[in-house]
Design a protein around this motif. Structure first.
Motif, PDB file in Angstrom:
ATOM      1  N   UNK A  70       0.828  -1.216  -0.076  1.00 51.92           N
ATOM      2  CA  UNK A  70      -0.153  -0.065   0.295  1.00 51.92           C
ATOM      3  C   UNK A  70       0.922   1.587  -0.009  1.00 51.92           C
ATOM      4  N   UNK A  71       1.760   1.326   0.757  1.00 47.45           N
ATOM      5  CA  UNK A  71       2.629   2.499   0.547  1.00 47.45           C
ATOM      6  C   UNK A  71       4.010   2.763  -0.557  1.00 47.45           C
ATOM      7  N   UNK A  77       1.728   6.590  -6.706  1.00 54.19           N
ATOM      8  CA  UNK A  77       1.445   7.281  -7.303  1.00 54.19           C
ATOM      9  C   UNK A  77       1.160   8.904  -6.939  1.00 54.19           C
ATOM     10  N   UNK A  78       1.553   9.395  -6.374  1.00 46.94           N
ATOM     11  CA  UNK A  78       2.656  10.642  -5.895  1.00 46.94           C
ATOM     12  C   UNK A  78       3.423  11.153  -7.412  1.00 46.94           C
ATOM     13  N   UNK A 138      -7.553  -0.147  -0.657  1.00 45.78           N
ATOM     14  CA  UNK A 138      -6.238   0.000  -0.126  1.00 45.78           C
ATOM     15  C   UNK A 138      -5.098   0.579  -1.193  1.00 45.78           C
ATOM     16  N   UNK A 139      -5.455   1.018  -2.554  1.00 45.87           N
ATOM     17  CA  UNK A 139      -4.189   1.845  -2.970  1.00 45.87           C
ATOM     18  C   UNK A 139      -3.855   0.972  -4.348  1.00 45.87           C
ATOM     19  N   UNK A 140      -3.928  -0.414  -4.086  1.00 44.23           N
ATOM     20  CA  UNK A 140      -2.982  -1.600  -4.728  1.00 44.23           C
ATOM     21  C   UNK A 140      -2.719  -1.129  -6.014  1.00 44.23           C
ATOM     22  N   UNK A 141      -4.304  -0.775  -6.765  1.00 49.09           N
ATOM     23  CA  UNK A 141      -4.736  -0.557  -7.943  1.00 49.09           C
ATOM     24  C   UNK A 141      -5.288   1.102  -7.872  1.00 49.09           C
ATOM     25  N   UNK A 275     -12.491   7.688  -4.829  1.00 48.04           N
ATOM     26  CA  UNK A 275     -13.155   8.798  -4.741  1.00 48.04           C
ATOM     27  C   UNK A 275     -11.882  10.144  -4.288  1.00 48.04           C
ATOM     28  N   UNK A 276     -10.582   9.614  -3.802  1.00 48.17           N
ATOM     29  CA  UNK A 276     -10.299  10.816  -2.910  1.00 48.17           C
ATOM     30  C   UNK A 276      -8.776  10.709  -3.344  1.00 48.17           C
ATOM     31  N   UNK A 277      -8.393   9.841  -4.243  1.00 51.80           N
ATOM     32  CA  UNK A 277      -7.388   9.695  -4.137  1.00 51.80           C
ATOM     33  C   UNK A 277      -7.231  10.139  -6.133  1.00 51.80           C
TER      34      UNK A 277
END
Length: 296
Positions: A70-71, A77-78, A138-141, A275-277
């Motif tokens: 996740x990190x 992404x950043x 979880x931000x993995x995808x 929605x928030x990423x």
């Protein structure tokens, strides 16, 4: 702790092999081993058990792997967001899709996408609807593709295609010859089904409920983890199943399966994102490609 250490740990954990991880990362095995030892020593926690020539994640390692993935996904992404702010459209688009979509519906679109945006890499992982939901949450995808609906207020969805589920058996099965299939026939049939959490199973159970048939009355004798496994099992037995029309059509045409007179409404294929990423230009470009009318 550095991002490089996280990358090395994840590579080793996914392969359970130091040398293969080193080859994938283009590092020496000693560099990979040193990074793992540094993490373990710094936090006084064993991440791997050494079993002969093999290594296995410890319980602490399994917990850490989830957080590390996740990190690293958020860091990537950043990095992509910063690159795009500088006018560059590059990087890797992380996608997770349910099996029917990943195997049959999405690949032609990805070929068109790569032709239009050759500098964007694509990493596609498969799962069922629930694992796709989890990966995006979880931000993995960055984006996911699912069949049917999900219940997660943190995620947004948009229909980008559709599919129809059909009930199939072998040509000699009594259901294949029936002009009408009702509750009694459903209850008397032996079934091979996808696992719980799959979109295919969820949509079928919803269709049964709408007809007043309780899904728990099904005689499910096998639960299998893929469309191809379910199809192959039905072809050699006297069971029935429900699969995508995309999966079954070639085998119906070949005379190995028969379609049963049990109609279901089409189901949506949906694109899913958090929605928030940050939504990358690559993700937005893929969405535009999918919803635009096909040319030619």
């Amino acid at each position: 702790m550095t991002l490089d250490q996280l990358r090395i740990f994840i590579a080793v954990a996914e392969r359970e092999h130091l040398t293969r991880a080193a080859e994938a990362l283009r590092l020496t095995p000693s560099a990979v081993s040193s990074a793992i030892h540094a993490l373990e020593a710094r936090y006084d926690t064993r991440l791997f058990d050494r079993v002969g020539r093999r290594i296995e994640l410890t319980e602490a390692g399994r917990v850490f792997l989830i957080e590390a993935q996740a990190t690293l996904a958020r860091a990537q992404a950043a990095e992509l967001a910063l690159a795009e702010l500088g006018g560059l459209m590059r990087g890797t688009l992380e996608i997770q899709a349910s099996q029917t979509i990943a195997s049959y519906w999405l690949p032609p679109a990805l070929v068109r996408f790569r032709a239009a945006y050759p500098s964007i890499g694509i990493h596609l992982a498969t799962g069922n609807t629930e694992t796709v939901r989890h990966a995006v949450h979880e931000g993995l995808a960055e984006i996911g593709f699912i069949e049917g609906e999900i219940d997660d207020p943190a995620l947004a969805t948009r229909a980008v295609g559709e599919d129809r589920l059909i009930l199939v058996t072998t040509p000699g099965h009594p259901l294949a010859k029936a002009s009408h299939v009702g509750a009694a026939e459903i209850a008397a049939t032996r079934w091979v089904m996808r696992e719980r959490g799959s979109g295919t199973r969820s949509v079928f159970e919803a269709a049964l409920t709408a007809r007043g048939i309780l899904p728990e009355t099904l005689k499910v004798e096998l639960e299998l983890p893929s469309n191809e496994a379910v199809r192959a099992a039905v072809e050699v037995g006297d069971h029935a199943t429900v699969v995508s029309e995309l999966v079954a059509s070639p085998h119906i045409a070949a005379g190995k399966l028969a379609r049963v007179a049990f109609e279901m409404t089409p189901r949506a294929f949906s694109m899913v994102w958090h929605k928030e990423r940050y939504r990358s230009k690559a993700a937005l470009a893929l969405e535009t490609l999918l919803v635009a009318p096909a040319s030619g």
